[in-house]
Design an enzyme around this catalytic site. Sequence first.
Site, PDB file in Angstrom:
ATOM      1  N   ASP A 177      29.038  -6.586 -17.032  1.00 48.67           N
ATOM      2  CA  ASP A 177      29.127  -5.283 -17.684  1.00 48.67           C
ATOM      3  C   ASP A 177      28.683  -5.421 -19.143  1.00 48.67           C
ATOM      4  OD1 ASP A 177      31.240  -6.612 -18.882  1.00 48.67           O
ATOM      5  OD2 ASP A 177      32.787  -5.601 -17.708  1.00 48.67           O
ATOM      6  N   ARG A 204      27.449  10.624   9.639  1.00 49.73           N
ATOM      7  CA  ARG A 204      27.756   9.197   9.771  1.00 49.73           C
ATOM      8  C   ARG A 204      26.596   8.451  10.435  1.00 49.73           C
ATOM      9  NH1 ARG A 204      31.615   6.730  13.979  1.00 49.73           N
ATOM     10  NH2 ARG A 204      31.987   4.609  13.231  1.00 49.73           N
ATOM     11  N   HIS A 208      33.364  11.517   3.440  1.00 53.26           N
ATOM     12  CA  HIS A 208      34.518  11.434   4.344  1.00 53.26           C
ATOM     13  C   HIS A 208      35.353  12.707   4.314  1.00 53.26           C
ATOM     14  CE1 HIS A 208      34.608   6.717   4.486  1.00 53.26           C
ATOM     15  NE2 HIS A 208      33.660   7.245   5.230  1.00 53.26           N
ATOM     16  N   HIS A 236      24.587   5.224   9.005  1.00 50.55           N
ATOM     17  CA  HIS A 236      24.464   3.975   9.762  1.00 50.55           C
ATOM     18  C   HIS A 236      23.006   3.620  10.006  1.00 50.55           C
ATOM     19  CE1 HIS A 236      28.766   3.565  11.583  1.00 50.55           C
ATOM     20  NE2 HIS A 236      28.807   4.080  10.348  1.00 50.55           N
ATOM     21  N   VAL A 243      10.999 -23.524 -18.449  1.00 48.17           N
ATOM     22  CA  VAL A 243      10.372 -24.852 -18.477  1.00 48.17           C
ATOM     23  C   VAL A 243       9.330 -24.920 -17.362  1.00 48.17           C
ATOM     24  CG1 VAL A 243      10.735 -27.346 -18.313  1.00 48.17           C
ATOM     25  CG2 VAL A 243      12.484 -25.896 -19.373  1.00 48.17           C
ATOM     26  N   PRO A 264      16.035 -22.454 -25.575  1.00 54.92           N
ATOM     27  CA  PRO A 264      16.745 -21.832 -26.702  1.00 54.92           C
ATOM     28  C   PRO A 264      18.118 -22.472 -26.868  1.00 54.92           C
ATOM     29  CG  PRO A 264      15.686 -20.160 -25.352  1.00 54.92           C
ATOM     30  CD  PRO A 264      15.536 -21.450 -24.616  1.00 54.92           C
ATOM     31  N   THR A 289      27.574 -12.151 -20.186  1.00 56.62           N
ATOM     32  CA  THR A 289      28.783 -11.419 -19.785  1.00 56.62           C
ATOM     33  C   THR A 289      29.545 -12.130 -18.663  1.00 56.62           C
ATOM     34  OG1 THR A 289      29.618  -9.276 -19.023  1.00 56.62           O
ATOM     35  CG2 THR A 289      27.492  -9.960 -18.161  1.00 56.62           C
ATOM     36  N   ASN A 325      29.019   1.389  15.949  1.00 55.31           N
ATOM     37  CA  ASN A 325      28.223   2.542  16.390  1.00 55.31           C
ATOM     38  C   ASN A 325      28.657   3.117  17.726  1.00 55.31           C
ATOM     39  OD1 ASN A 325      26.635   2.362  14.097  1.00 55.31           O
ATOM     40  ND2 ASN A 325      25.099   1.059  15.063  1.00 55.31           N
TER      41      ASN A 325
END
Length: 688
Positions: free
Chosen positions: A613, A78, A203, A82, A436, A523, A554, A107
């Site tokens: 996606d 861990r 974990h 961190h 542009v 375009p 998308t 922490n």
Amino acid sequence: KKLIYMASVTNFNPHGVFLPLFLVLAATATATTRPYPFLPRPRVGYYGSACWNVESIVRSVVQSNYFTNPANAPGILRMHFHDCFVRGCDGSILLDGPNSEKTAIPNQSLRGFNVIEKAKTQLEIACPLTVSCADILALAARDFVVLTGGPWWPVLLGRLDGRISLASNVDLPEPTDSVAVQKQRFAAKYLNTQDLVVLAAGHTIGTVGCGVFRDRFFNYKNTGSPDPTINPNFVPQIQSQCPLNGNAATRVTLDLGSEGQFDTSYLNNLRFGRGVLESDQFLWNDPETRSIVERLLGLRFPFLPFGPEFARSMSKMSLTEVKTGLDGEIRRTHTQQTITKLKHFLIHYQTKYKMGRGYNLLSILVTFLVLVAAVTAQGNRGSSRGGGGRRPRVGYYGNRCRNVESIVASVVRAHVRSNPANAPGILRMHFHDCFVRGCDGSVLLAGDTSERTAVPNRSLRGFDAIEEAKARLEVACPRTVSCADILTLAAREAVVLTGGQGWRVPLGRLDGRISQASDVILPGPFDPVDKQKRDFAAKTLNTIDLVTLVGGHTIGTAGCGLVRGRFFNFNGTGQPDPSINPRFVPLVQNRCPLTGDASARVDLDDGSVGRFDTSFLRNVRSSRVVLQSDLVLWRDPETRGIIERLLGLRRPSLRFGTEFGKSMVKMSLIDVKTGSDGEIRRVCSRIN
């Protein structure tokens, strides 16, 4: 004269200085794209004979401490996580101080600092001023995983230790983060969704304090009841270990039934609703992360072996923003560290370039000092407001505005959360800006005849996000960051926030001073493929860039006025375009009725709204797209072949996320302003 004098008193071949000196000056006379390109990156076997037993020393310390206190295993793993997620893997988490990273709330429960200190002490005896604390932590994390039954992997070494450690910099993934937020946080560290799931599976040997998650099992979102997504049989087990009025510091294993054993039990628990942390259980609810969990468990093809994948992701994470060269140190006293680093560089340089006896350390030292002076001088020229004519590069701002990316990311995140339409809006704005007069922020300028007033730009959104980011940066780093760079960074963040893959953004553009509506020729939505290819080629973008960047639709939308004719009266026929999928026609007709509001917006990616996606490309293949210019990409053999490669239907396949990042970087360098061609605006909507 000084060099000739040094040659006479040291009895060495002057060519050992003059030849490399000539090469250095020749090299630095041209523009470079990365500072100190000669400095080595971490690699396996970095220390060599300088500290041949570094790994065995660390492993010995780790073993003795593991058998004394097994909790050190998840503690060190861990701690390494961190460390890497805050200012990179530089051992800054280890530094003491009243405001150091150690003191930040996430922490304060870390353990295992004594393990790193013991290993460092032994290494200082065996190899003084050689091995960094950052490397020790990376090795210790690997060795503790092995001791709990996990995989072994070769650790890349050669990091230096950072000098900055501030609690205020600690912004880590949280136990209630949604999958979208988790993806964004990992993408910011150049880790993909598979890395997210695999590293979260660490974990399997972890524990967590009751105070972190207790509400989820007693009073979820103030309902007075547990989170309904938790397996009902699991609730009383946790409630008994973490009673409502019990000690918040009491720790509970994150992998019930396989505590301290590095295996896939944790992933199985997510499958059955037995995840302790809400952020963990979310991984089973999201389709993308769920499929990765299934592949790791061998439930979906192609399978992913958990051990090797964890090792790969750990290696990848351990290279996050590492310090090398002049960016860090080997911790001890400042003078000894500097001398040692310089000595190690000289030895590396002499060995790498196979210099003979005439090239002794003194000659290399002179070359090194000249090179540093030349690069520093060049960097100073580039850091002036005029930009020095240098091309954009990753890490351009350096110490002059260290937190530029985090400030922009924070602002964009807030604006997208308040209005998700800002994500496609900012991405589209960046495209319109670059096409542009180049990527110079000219689209941001206000005025009666500015680019903003051109018809294609009147529906742009997200200007307020750019202005807010600029205002914050003017406080943090006055007159340093251009609006053009802010817009480029914001476009990347918009993609990441909608589930797309991040990329490294070259920075160092200047802002343009000219913005005219008459220059706006973009375009169009009815363009045939040949015209689209010509338009992109005029901007030095190829056909793969064309298809990939159009794939950004998308997350896009379009005004009904642009598309309605195609769905009601195509080319004056009184009928829809016959090339549209018949089942798709009534869907769009309902959203954009013939006499409805022309400014109403319709999604460009039906079925995957706001999600970055490949769904849009699949819709192109199925003739379920709104714009005619999009649909024609499937009819042209060249663009169709690229779509099939991006969808994995043709070899060699192309990964959409990776290709999109490449094409965005390429586009973001179109006609950029540097040197005397531009300025750093104080306000993005007007020139200085």
